[in-house]
Design an enzyme around this catalytic site. Structure first.
Site, PDB file in Angstrom:
ATOM      1  N   ARG A 116       6.066  13.599   5.176  1.00  0.00           N
ATOM      2  CA  ARG A 116       7.604  12.714   4.438  1.00  0.00           C
ATOM      3  C   ARG A 116       8.330  13.197   3.199  1.00  0.00           C
ATOM      4  NH1 ARG A 116       2.346   9.192  -0.384  1.00  0.00           N
ATOM      5  NH2 ARG A 116       4.554   8.633  -1.130  1.00  0.00           N
ATOM      6  N   ASN A 135       0.374   3.925   7.853  1.00  0.00           N
ATOM      7  CA  ASN A 135       2.068   3.825   7.904  1.00  0.00           C
ATOM      8  C   ASN A 135       2.682   4.009   8.697  1.00  0.00           C
ATOM      9  OD1 ASN A 135       1.714   1.697   5.886  1.00  0.00           O
ATOM     10  ND2 ASN A 135       2.054   3.825   3.778  1.00  0.00           N
ATOM     11  N   CYS A 143      -3.505  -3.141   4.326  1.00  0.00           N
ATOM     12  CA  CYS A 143      -2.768  -2.583   2.569  1.00  0.00           C
ATOM     13  C   CYS A 143      -3.304  -2.660   1.648  1.00  0.00           C
ATOM     14  CB  CYS A 143      -1.022  -2.569   3.040  1.00  0.00           C
ATOM     15  SG  CYS A 143      -0.024  -2.180   2.229  1.00  0.00           S
ATOM     16  N   HIS A 164       4.453  -4.202   2.932  1.00  0.00           N
ATOM     17  CA  HIS A 164       5.756  -3.894   2.859  1.00  0.00           C
ATOM     18  C   HIS A 164       6.943  -5.120   2.367  1.00  0.00           C
ATOM     19  CE1 HIS A 164       3.940   0.022   2.317  1.00  0.00           C
ATOM     20  NE2 HIS A 164       3.180  -0.479   1.711  1.00  0.00           N
ATOM     21  N   TYR A 192       7.682  -3.936  -3.041  1.00  0.00           N
ATOM     22  CA  TYR A 192       8.823  -2.727  -2.075  1.00  0.00           C
ATOM     23  C   TYR A 192       9.767  -3.939  -1.996  1.00  0.00           C
ATOM     24  CZ  TYR A 192       5.157   0.878  -1.106  1.00  0.00           C
ATOM     25  OH  TYR A 192       4.509   1.397  -0.887  1.00  0.00           O
TER      26      TYR A 192
HETATM   27  C1  G6P Z   1       1.390   2.160  -1.449  1.00  0.00           C
HETATM   28  C2  G6P Z   1       1.627   1.630  -0.388  1.00  0.00           C
HETATM   29  C3  G6P Z   1       0.514   2.561   0.781  1.00  0.00           C
HETATM   30  C4  G6P Z   1       1.345   4.066   0.207  1.00  0.00           C
HETATM   31  C5  G6P Z   1       0.705   4.745  -0.450  1.00  0.00           C
HETATM   32  C6  G6P Z   1       1.291   5.858  -1.175  1.00  0.00           C
HETATM   33  O1  G6P Z   1       0.024   1.713  -2.641  1.00  0.00           O
HETATM   34  O2  G6P Z   1       0.949   0.020  -0.220  1.00  0.00           O
HETATM   35  O3  G6P Z   1       1.182   1.756   1.587  1.00  0.00           O
HETATM   36  O4  G6P Z   1       0.061   4.596   1.029  1.00  0.00           O
HETATM   37  O5  G6P Z   1       1.129   3.294  -1.977  1.00  0.00           O
HETATM   38  O6  G6P Z   1       1.126   6.398  -2.248  1.00  0.00           O
HETATM   39  P1  G6P Z   1       1.615   7.782  -3.099  1.00  0.00           P
HETATM   40  O7  G6P Z   1       0.176   7.841  -4.518  1.00  0.00           O
HETATM   41  O8  G6P Z   1       1.116   9.086  -1.457  1.00  0.00           O
HETATM   42  O9  G6P Z   1       2.121   7.517  -3.403  1.00  0.00           O
END
Ligand code: G6P
Length: 444
Positions: free
Chosen positions: A96, A150, A172, A202, A256
Protein backbone atom coordinates in the site's frame (compact mmCIF):
# COMPACT_ATOMS: atom_id res chain seq x y z
CA UNK A 1 -28.01 -32.42 15.27
CA UNK A 2 -28.22 -29.49 12.86
CA UNK A 3 -24.88 -28.06 11.86
CA UNK A 4 -24.03 -24.74 13.53
CA UNK A 5 -23.15 -21.62 11.56
CA UNK A 6 -19.58 -21.50 10.27
CA UNK A 7 -17.77 -18.39 9.13
CA UNK A 8 -14.40 -18.29 7.41
CA UNK A 9 -12.60 -14.95 7.53
CA UNK A 10 -9.78 -14.65 5.02
CA UNK A 11 -7.20 -12.14 6.16
CA UNK A 12 -8.10 -13.10 9.71
CA UNK A 13 -4.82 -11.71 11.04
CA UNK A 14 -5.93 -8.18 10.13
CA UNK A 15 -5.91 -5.56 12.87
CA UNK A 16 -9.62 -5.06 12.06
CA UNK A 17 -10.59 -8.57 13.23
CA UNK A 18 -11.57 -7.43 16.78
CA UNK A 19 -14.17 -5.17 15.07
CA UNK A 20 -15.72 -8.16 13.40
CA UNK A 21 -15.62 -10.26 16.55
CA UNK A 22 -17.28 -7.45 18.50
CA UNK A 23 -20.02 -7.39 15.86
CA UNK A 24 -20.65 -11.13 16.19
CA UNK A 25 -20.77 -10.85 19.97
CA UNK A 26 -23.27 -7.98 19.87
CA UNK A 27 -25.61 -9.75 17.47
CA UNK A 28 -25.28 -13.28 18.80
CA UNK A 29 -29.00 -13.45 19.69
CA UNK A 30 -29.96 -12.95 16.06
CA UNK A 31 -27.00 -14.76 14.59
CA UNK A 32 -25.86 -17.73 16.73
CA UNK A 33 -22.46 -18.31 15.20
CA UNK A 34 -20.77 -21.51 16.31
CA UNK A 35 -17.44 -21.58 14.45
CA UNK A 36 -15.25 -18.68 13.41
CA UNK A 37 -12.26 -19.69 11.29
CA UNK A 38 -9.59 -17.02 10.94
CA UNK A 39 -7.30 -17.74 8.01
CA UNK A 40 -4.10 -16.05 6.97
CA UNK A 41 -0.96 -16.65 4.96
CA UNK A 42 2.45 -17.71 6.25
CA UNK A 43 3.76 -14.12 6.42
CA UNK A 44 0.76 -13.13 8.54
CA UNK A 45 1.17 -16.02 10.99
CA UNK A 46 2.35 -13.96 13.93
CA UNK A 47 -0.42 -11.39 13.57
CA UNK A 48 -2.97 -14.18 13.23
CA UNK A 49 -1.82 -15.68 16.51
CA UNK A 50 -1.99 -12.37 18.34
CA UNK A 51 -5.33 -11.22 17.00
CA UNK A 52 -6.78 -14.74 17.16
CA UNK A 53 -5.95 -15.03 20.82
CA UNK A 54 -7.57 -11.67 21.48
CA UNK A 55 -10.67 -12.90 19.60
CA UNK A 56 -10.76 -15.97 21.86
CA UNK A 57 -10.50 -13.81 24.98
CA UNK A 58 -13.26 -11.48 23.75
CA UNK A 59 -15.59 -14.42 23.17
CA UNK A 60 -14.74 -15.98 26.52
CA UNK A 61 -15.41 -12.67 28.26
CA UNK A 62 -18.80 -12.48 26.50
CA UNK A 63 -19.53 -16.03 27.67
CA UNK A 64 -20.55 -17.27 24.23
CA UNK A 65 -20.15 -20.79 22.80
CA UNK A 66 -18.28 -19.71 19.64
CA UNK A 67 -15.22 -21.76 18.70
CA UNK A 68 -12.41 -19.74 17.19
CA UNK A 69 -10.01 -21.62 14.90
CA UNK A 70 -6.77 -20.17 13.61
CA UNK A 71 -5.32 -21.67 10.46
CA UNK A 72 -3.04 -21.13 7.47
CA UNK A 73 -5.03 -23.72 5.54
CA UNK A 74 -7.63 -21.83 3.55
CA UNK A 75 -9.31 -24.95 2.23
CA UNK A 76 -9.84 -26.35 5.71
CA UNK A 77 -11.45 -23.07 6.74
CA UNK A 78 -13.70 -22.90 3.68
CA UNK A 79 -15.01 -26.46 3.99
CA UNK A 80 -18.78 -26.24 4.61
CA UNK A 81 -18.64 -22.55 5.56
CA UNK A 82 -21.92 -20.62 5.48
CA UNK A 83 -20.35 -17.20 5.05
CA UNK A 84 -16.90 -16.28 3.83
CA UNK A 85 -15.69 -12.81 4.69
CA UNK A 86 -12.61 -11.41 2.98
CA UNK A 87 -10.42 -8.67 4.42
CA UNK A 88 -6.98 -9.58 3.13
CA UNK A 89 -4.34 -7.25 1.73
CA UNK A 90 -2.00 -8.80 -0.85
CA UNK A 91 1.52 -7.57 -0.10
CA UNK A 92 0.43 -5.99 3.18
CA UNK A 93 0.85 -2.35 4.11
CA UNK A 94 4.27 -2.24 2.40
CA UNK A 95 2.52 -2.68 -0.93
CA UNK A 96 0.00 0.00 0.00
CA UNK A 97 2.84 2.39 0.83
CA UNK A 98 4.24 1.86 -2.70
CA UNK A 99 0.79 2.49 -4.20
CA UNK A 100 0.64 5.75 -2.34
CA UNK A 101 4.23 6.92 -2.87
CA UNK A 102 5.15 6.09 -6.44
CA UNK A 103 2.39 8.04 -8.25
CA UNK A 104 3.16 11.21 -6.31
CA UNK A 105 6.61 11.32 -7.96
CA UNK A 106 4.79 11.73 -11.27
CA UNK A 107 2.46 14.42 -9.94
CA UNK A 108 -0.45 11.98 -9.64
CA UNK A 109 -2.47 11.24 -6.52
CA UNK A 110 -1.32 8.25 -4.49
CA UNK A 111 -4.27 6.62 -2.71
CA UNK A 112 -5.07 3.01 -1.97
CA UNK A 113 -8.32 2.71 -3.91
CA UNK A 114 -8.19 5.55 -6.42
CA UNK A 115 -6.07 6.20 -9.51
CA UNK A 116 -2.85 4.15 -9.87
CA UNK A 117 -3.08 2.79 -6.30
CA UNK A 118 -6.59 1.49 -6.93
CA UNK A 119 -5.50 -0.08 -10.21
CA UNK A 120 -2.52 -1.89 -8.68
CA UNK A 121 -4.41 -3.00 -5.60
CA UNK A 122 -6.95 -4.50 -7.99
CA UNK A 123 -4.26 -6.17 -10.11
CA UNK A 124 -2.79 -7.82 -7.02
CA UNK A 125 -6.10 -8.77 -5.42
CA UNK A 126 -8.36 -10.01 -8.20
CA UNK A 127 -6.43 -13.20 -9.06
CA UNK A 128 -6.44 -14.10 -5.35
CA UNK A 129 -10.17 -13.53 -4.90
CA UNK A 130 -10.83 -15.63 -8.00
CA UNK A 131 -8.77 -18.42 -6.44
CA UNK A 132 -10.97 -18.15 -3.34
CA UNK A 133 -14.18 -18.32 -5.38
CA UNK A 134 -12.85 -21.43 -7.17
CA UNK A 135 -12.25 -23.08 -3.79
CA UNK A 136 -15.71 -21.98 -2.65
CA UNK A 137 -17.36 -23.63 -5.66
CA UNK A 138 -15.84 -26.89 -4.53
CA UNK A 139 -15.86 -26.63 -0.73
CA UNK A 140 -18.84 -24.46 0.21
CA UNK A 141 -20.96 -23.91 -2.90
CA UNK A 142 -23.89 -22.46 -0.94
CA UNK A 143 -21.88 -19.96 1.06
CA UNK A 144 -22.13 -16.21 0.72
CA UNK A 145 -18.96 -14.28 -0.03
CA UNK A 146 -18.95 -10.96 1.81
CA UNK A 147 -16.02 -9.04 0.41
CA UNK A 148 -14.43 -6.17 2.28
CA UNK A 149 -11.11 -6.29 0.46
CA UNK A 150 -10.38 -3.13 -1.48
CA UNK A 151 -10.90 -1.91 -4.09
CA UNK A 152 -14.26 -3.39 -3.10
CA UNK A 153 -16.16 -2.16 -6.18
CA UNK A 154 -13.59 -3.47 -8.64
CA UNK A 155 -13.28 -6.77 -6.76
CA UNK A 156 -17.07 -7.27 -6.78
CA UNK A 157 -17.12 -6.45 -10.49
CA UNK A 158 -14.42 -9.08 -11.10
CA UNK A 159 -16.23 -11.76 -9.08
CA UNK A 160 -19.50 -11.08 -10.93
CA UNK A 161 -17.79 -11.21 -14.32
CA UNK A 162 -15.14 -13.86 -13.97
CA UNK A 163 -16.19 -16.32 -11.26
CA UNK A 164 -18.85 -19.01 -11.22
CA UNK A 165 -20.37 -17.92 -7.94
CA UNK A 166 -23.19 -15.43 -7.70
CA UNK A 167 -23.63 -15.31 -3.95
CA UNK A 168 -21.31 -12.34 -3.54
CA UNK A 169 -21.83 -9.01 -1.83
CA UNK A 170 -19.26 -6.22 -1.68
CA UNK A 171 -19.28 -4.18 1.46
CA UNK A 172 -17.82 -0.88 2.58
CA UNK A 173 -18.05 1.19 5.71
CA UNK A 174 -18.42 4.51 3.85
CA UNK A 175 -22.24 4.46 3.59
CA UNK A 176 -22.69 3.50 7.24
CA UNK A 177 -20.06 6.13 8.14
CA UNK A 178 -22.12 8.73 6.25
CA UNK A 179 -25.28 7.71 8.10
CA UNK A 180 -23.48 7.92 11.45
CA UNK A 181 -21.80 11.22 10.56
CA UNK A 182 -25.05 12.84 9.47
CA UNK A 183 -26.82 11.60 12.59
CA UNK A 184 -24.08 13.32 14.57
CA UNK A 185 -24.43 16.54 12.56
CA UNK A 186 -28.14 16.60 13.28
CA UNK A 187 -27.61 15.38 16.83
CA UNK A 188 -30.03 12.46 16.50
CA UNK A 189 -29.78 8.70 16.89
CA UNK A 190 -28.55 7.11 13.67
CA UNK A 191 -31.53 4.75 13.49
CA UNK A 192 -33.66 7.79 12.56
CA UNK A 193 -31.57 8.56 9.48
CA UNK A 194 -32.02 6.96 6.09
CA UNK A 195 -30.07 7.78 2.95
CA UNK A 196 -30.90 6.77 -0.61
CA UNK A 197 -27.49 5.63 -1.83
CA UNK A 198 -26.54 5.25 -5.47
CA UNK A 199 -23.27 5.05 -7.38
CA UNK A 200 -20.17 2.93 -7.01
CA UNK A 201 -17.93 1.97 -4.14
CA UNK A 202 -15.97 5.03 -2.95
CA UNK A 203 -18.00 6.98 -5.54
CA UNK A 204 -21.41 6.84 -3.92
CA UNK A 205 -23.90 9.68 -3.67
CA UNK A 206 -26.73 10.20 -1.24
CA UNK A 207 -29.59 11.15 -3.52
CA UNK A 208 -31.77 11.97 -0.56
CA UNK A 209 -31.54 11.83 3.21
CA UNK A 210 -34.43 11.50 5.62
CA UNK A 211 -34.88 12.07 9.33
CA UNK A 212 -37.87 10.06 10.51
CA UNK A 213 -39.05 9.86 6.91
CA UNK A 214 -38.87 13.62 6.19
CA UNK A 215 -36.22 14.84 3.78
CA UNK A 216 -33.46 16.90 5.41
CA UNK A 217 -31.32 17.04 2.29
CA UNK A 218 -31.12 20.83 2.08
CA UNK A 219 -30.06 21.19 5.68
CA UNK A 220 -27.43 18.45 5.37
CA UNK A 221 -26.07 19.83 2.10
CA UNK A 222 -25.62 23.21 3.71
CA UNK A 223 -23.51 21.61 6.44
CA UNK A 224 -21.24 19.90 3.90
CA UNK A 225 -19.61 23.27 3.14
CA UNK A 226 -17.96 23.15 6.53
CA UNK A 227 -14.60 21.32 6.43
CA UNK A 228 -15.43 19.75 9.79
CA UNK A 229 -18.48 18.09 8.29
CA UNK A 230 -17.42 17.06 4.83
CA UNK A 231 -15.68 13.73 5.45
CA UNK A 232 -17.04 10.90 7.51
CA UNK A 233 -13.97 8.68 7.73
CA UNK A 234 -10.74 9.01 9.70
CA UNK A 235 -8.45 8.46 6.74
CA UNK A 236 -9.64 11.47 4.69
CA UNK A 237 -9.56 15.03 5.98
CA UNK A 238 -12.62 16.91 4.84
CA UNK A 239 -11.93 20.21 3.11
CA UNK A 240 -15.47 21.51 2.86
CA UNK A 241 -17.28 22.15 -0.41
CA UNK A 242 -17.88 25.49 -2.10
CA UNK A 243 -21.55 26.18 -1.22
CA UNK A 244 -22.39 27.05 -4.83
CA UNK A 245 -21.05 23.71 -6.05
CA UNK A 246 -22.61 21.46 -3.46
CA UNK A 247 -25.99 23.16 -3.59
CA UNK A 248 -26.14 22.88 -7.36
CA UNK A 249 -25.02 19.23 -7.20
CA UNK A 250 -28.02 18.67 -4.95
CA UNK A 251 -26.76 15.33 -3.60
CA UNK A 252 -24.65 14.19 -0.67
CA UNK A 253 -21.06 13.38 -1.55
CA UNK A 254 -18.98 10.60 -0.02
CA UNK A 255 -15.51 11.35 1.43
CA UNK A 256 -13.76 9.93 -1.64
CA UNK A 257 -15.33 12.58 -3.87
CA UNK A 258 -12.68 14.90 -2.45
CA UNK A 259 -10.17 13.22 -4.76
CA UNK A 260 -12.25 14.05 -7.84
CA UNK A 261 -13.84 17.41 -7.08
CA UNK A 262 -10.79 18.78 -5.24
CA UNK A 263 -8.08 16.94 -7.14
CA UNK A 264 -5.51 19.70 -6.94
CA UNK A 265 -5.85 20.33 -3.22
CA UNK A 266 -5.82 16.61 -2.43
CA UNK A 267 -2.76 16.05 -4.59
CA UNK A 268 -0.95 18.96 -2.92
CA UNK A 269 -1.79 17.44 0.43
CA UNK A 270 -0.56 13.99 -0.61
CA UNK A 271 2.73 15.51 -1.83
CA UNK A 272 3.10 17.42 1.42
CA UNK A 273 2.38 14.46 3.70
CA UNK A 274 4.66 12.15 1.70
CA UNK A 275 7.44 14.57 2.76
CA UNK A 276 6.31 15.04 6.37
CA UNK A 277 4.36 12.49 8.41
CA UNK A 278 4.40 9.92 5.59
CA UNK A 279 1.64 8.52 3.41
CA UNK A 280 -1.49 7.07 5.02
CA UNK A 281 -0.01 3.55 4.76
CA UNK A 282 3.02 4.69 6.70
CA UNK A 283 0.88 6.38 9.36
CA UNK A 284 -1.23 3.22 9.59
CA UNK A 285 1.91 1.05 9.90
CA UNK A 286 2.83 2.95 13.06
CA UNK A 287 -0.75 2.72 14.34
CA UNK A 288 -0.79 -1.03 13.65
CA UNK A 289 2.38 -1.57 15.65
CA UNK A 290 0.71 0.08 18.61
CA UNK A 291 -2.49 -1.92 18.09
CA UNK A 292 -0.69 -5.25 17.98
CA UNK A 293 1.22 -4.35 21.14
CA UNK A 294 -2.13 -3.74 22.82
CA UNK A 295 -3.61 -6.93 21.38
CA UNK A 296 -0.79 -8.93 22.95
CA UNK A 297 -1.88 -7.93 26.44
CA UNK A 298 -3.41 -11.03 28.00
CA UNK A 299 -5.66 -8.89 30.15
CA UNK A 300 -7.28 -7.24 27.15
CA UNK A 301 -10.59 -8.88 26.31
CA UNK A 302 -12.52 -6.19 24.44
CA UNK A 303 -11.93 -4.25 21.23
CA UNK A 304 -9.54 -1.42 22.19
CA UNK A 305 -10.88 2.07 21.40
CA UNK A 306 -7.63 2.90 19.55
CA UNK A 307 -8.93 0.79 16.65
CA UNK A 308 -11.43 3.55 15.99
CA UNK A 309 -8.55 5.71 14.69
CA UNK A 310 -8.59 3.57 11.56
CA UNK A 311 -10.65 4.51 8.51
CA UNK A 312 -12.67 1.31 8.72
CA UNK A 313 -14.76 2.31 11.74
CA UNK A 314 -18.25 0.70 11.83
CA UNK A 315 -16.91 -2.05 9.59
CA UNK A 316 -18.29 -4.71 11.90
CA UNK A 317 -21.68 -3.05 12.11
CA UNK A 318 -21.92 -3.05 8.34
CA UNK A 319 -20.68 -6.64 7.99
CA UNK A 320 -22.64 -8.23 10.78
CA UNK A 321 -25.88 -6.38 10.06
CA UNK A 322 -25.65 -7.63 6.47
CA UNK A 323 -24.89 -11.24 7.42
CA UNK A 324 -27.63 -11.20 10.07
CA UNK A 325 -30.19 -9.89 7.57
CA UNK A 326 -29.32 -12.54 4.98
CA UNK A 327 -29.48 -15.26 7.63
CA UNK A 328 -32.81 -14.06 9.05
CA UNK A 329 -34.33 -12.98 5.74
CA UNK A 330 -34.93 -9.58 7.34
CA UNK A 331 -35.77 -7.66 4.18
CA UNK A 332 -34.44 -4.42 5.61
CA UNK A 333 -32.65 -1.79 3.53
CA UNK A 334 -28.86 -1.60 3.46
CA UNK A 335 -26.35 -0.10 1.03
CA UNK A 336 -24.13 -2.77 -0.54
CA UNK A 337 -22.22 -3.57 -3.73
CA UNK A 338 -24.20 -5.91 -5.90
CA UNK A 339 -25.21 -6.54 -9.49
CA UNK A 340 -27.00 -3.48 -10.85
CA UNK A 341 -29.78 -5.37 -12.65
CA UNK A 342 -31.20 -2.13 -14.03
CA UNK A 343 -31.37 -0.21 -10.74
CA UNK A 344 -29.21 2.59 -12.17
CA UNK A 345 -30.17 3.15 -15.80
CA UNK A 346 -26.84 4.41 -17.14
CA UNK A 347 -24.70 1.59 -15.69
CA UNK A 348 -24.61 -1.84 -17.39
CA UNK A 349 -27.12 -4.22 -15.86
CA UNK A 350 -24.47 -6.87 -15.11
CA UNK A 351 -22.01 -4.49 -13.44
CA UNK A 352 -21.47 -3.97 -9.73
CA UNK A 353 -22.98 -0.83 -8.19
CA UNK A 354 -23.21 0.45 -4.62
CA UNK A 355 -26.85 1.06 -3.98
CA UNK A 356 -29.52 0.75 -1.29
CA UNK A 357 -30.91 -2.78 -1.40
CA UNK A 358 -33.52 -4.88 0.33
CA UNK A 359 -31.55 -7.67 2.06
CA UNK A 360 -33.23 -11.06 1.75
CA UNK A 361 -32.11 -14.65 2.31
CA UNK A 362 -31.53 -14.78 -1.43
CA UNK A 363 -29.27 -11.77 -1.27
CA UNK A 364 -29.60 -8.06 -1.93
CA UNK A 365 -32.35 -6.80 -4.21
CA UNK A 366 -31.36 -3.33 -5.45
CA UNK A 367 -33.91 -0.55 -5.13
CA UNK A 368 -34.57 1.16 -8.43
CA UNK A 369 -32.89 4.52 -8.68
CA UNK A 370 -33.91 5.46 -12.20
CA UNK A 371 -30.86 7.44 -13.12
CA UNK A 372 -28.15 9.43 -11.44
CA UNK A 373 -28.29 13.22 -11.58
CA UNK A 374 -26.77 14.41 -14.85
CA UNK A 375 -23.86 16.09 -13.02
CA UNK A 376 -22.81 12.80 -11.41
CA UNK A 377 -23.56 10.41 -14.24
CA UNK A 378 -20.48 10.91 -16.43
CA UNK A 379 -17.95 10.53 -13.62
CA UNK A 380 -19.64 7.39 -12.32
CA UNK A 381 -19.66 5.85 -15.80
CA UNK A 382 -16.01 6.75 -16.26
CA UNK A 383 -15.02 5.11 -12.98
CA UNK A 384 -17.07 2.04 -13.88
CA UNK A 385 -15.16 1.79 -17.18
CA UNK A 386 -11.91 2.13 -15.25
CA UNK A 387 -12.96 -0.67 -12.87
CA UNK A 388 -14.05 -2.94 -15.69
CA UNK A 389 -10.92 -2.54 -17.77
CA UNK A 390 -8.72 -2.85 -14.67
CA UNK A 391 -10.48 -6.10 -13.73
CA UNK A 392 -9.94 -7.41 -17.25
CA UNK A 393 -6.25 -6.51 -17.06
CA UNK A 394 -5.99 -8.26 -13.69
CA UNK A 395 -7.46 -11.46 -15.07
CA UNK A 396 -5.66 -11.55 -18.42
CA UNK A 397 -2.34 -9.96 -17.48
CA UNK A 398 -2.74 -7.70 -20.52
CA UNK A 399 -0.30 -4.81 -20.06
CA UNK A 400 -1.98 -2.62 -22.70
CA UNK A 401 -5.29 -2.94 -20.89
CA UNK A 402 -3.61 -1.77 -17.69
CA UNK A 403 -2.28 1.29 -19.54
CA UNK A 404 -5.74 1.90 -20.99
CA UNK A 405 -7.42 1.62 -17.58
CA UNK A 406 -5.06 4.10 -15.97
CA UNK A 407 -5.16 6.55 -18.87
CA UNK A 408 -8.96 6.84 -18.78
CA UNK A 409 -8.92 7.37 -15.02
CA UNK A 410 -9.84 11.01 -14.32
CA UNK A 411 -6.88 11.39 -11.94
CA UNK A 412 -4.29 10.63 -14.68
CA UNK A 413 -3.16 13.55 -16.81
CA UNK A 414 -1.80 11.63 -19.85
CA UNK A 415 -1.21 8.25 -21.46
CA UNK A 416 2.55 8.83 -21.27
CA UNK A 417 2.47 9.46 -17.54
CA UNK A 418 0.13 6.48 -17.09
CA UNK A 419 2.71 4.26 -18.80
CA UNK A 420 5.60 5.61 -16.77
CA UNK A 421 3.75 5.03 -13.52
CA UNK A 422 2.68 1.55 -14.60
CA UNK A 423 6.22 0.57 -15.50
CA UNK A 424 7.60 1.62 -12.14
CA UNK A 425 4.72 0.07 -10.20
CA UNK A 426 4.83 -3.21 -12.15
CA UNK A 427 8.45 -3.57 -11.17
CA UNK A 428 7.80 -2.58 -7.55
CA UNK A 429 4.94 -5.07 -7.19
CA UNK A 430 6.41 -7.79 -9.41
CA UNK A 431 6.23 -10.47 -6.70
CA UNK A 432 2.44 -10.08 -6.50
CA UNK A 433 1.69 -9.74 -10.22
CA UNK A 434 2.53 -13.13 -11.72
CA UNK A 435 -0.08 -12.70 -14.46
CA UNK A 436 2.01 -9.92 -16.07
CA UNK A 437 5.27 -11.78 -15.93
CA UNK A 438 4.13 -15.14 -17.26
CA UNK A 439 2.35 -16.16 -20.43
CA UNK A 440 -0.92 -14.38 -21.20
CA UNK A 441 -4.04 -16.09 -19.90
CA UNK A 442 -7.40 -15.84 -21.63
CA UNK A 443 -10.62 -14.55 -20.07
CA UNK A 444 -13.11 -17.33 -19.35
C1 G6P B 1 -12.19 3.90 4.62
C2 G6P B 1 -12.63 3.01 3.52
C3 G6P B 1 -12.08 1.65 3.58
C4 G6P B 1 -10.60 1.70 3.83
C5 G6P B 1 -10.30 2.48 5.09
C6 G6P B 1 -8.82 2.70 5.23
O1 G6P B 1 -13.05 4.04 5.60
O2 G6P B 1 -14.00 2.95 3.35
O3 G6P B 1 -12.34 1.02 2.38
O4 G6P B 1 -10.07 0.41 3.93
O5 G6P B 1 -10.89 3.70 5.08
O6 G6P B 1 -8.52 3.08 6.51
P1 G6P B 1 -7.03 3.16 7.03
O7 G6P B 1 -7.12 3.46 8.47
O8 G6P B 1 -6.39 1.86 6.71
O9 G6P B 1 -6.41 4.27 6.22
Amino acid sequence: MAKGIKIATIGGGSSYTPELVEGFIKRYDEFPLSELWLVDVETGKEKLEIVGNLAKRMIKEAGLPIDVHLTLDRREALKDADFVTTQFRVGGLDARAKDERIPVKYGVLGQETNGPGGLFKGLRTIPVILGITKDMEELCPNAWLINFTNPAGMVTEAVLRYSNIDRVVGLCNVPIGMEMGIAKLLDVDHSRIRIDFAGLNHMVYGLNVYLDGVSVKEEVIEKLSDPENSSFVKNIDGMGWEPEFIQALDALTCPYHMYYYKSKEMLDKAIESSKTEGTRAEVVQALEKELFELYKNENLNIKPPQLEERGGAYYSDAAVRLITSIYNDKRDIQPVNTMNRGAIASIPAESAVEVSCVITKDGPVPLTVGDLPVAARGLVQQIKSFERISAEAAVTGDYNKAVLALTINPLTPSDKIAKEIIDEMMEAHKAHLPQFFQETVSVN
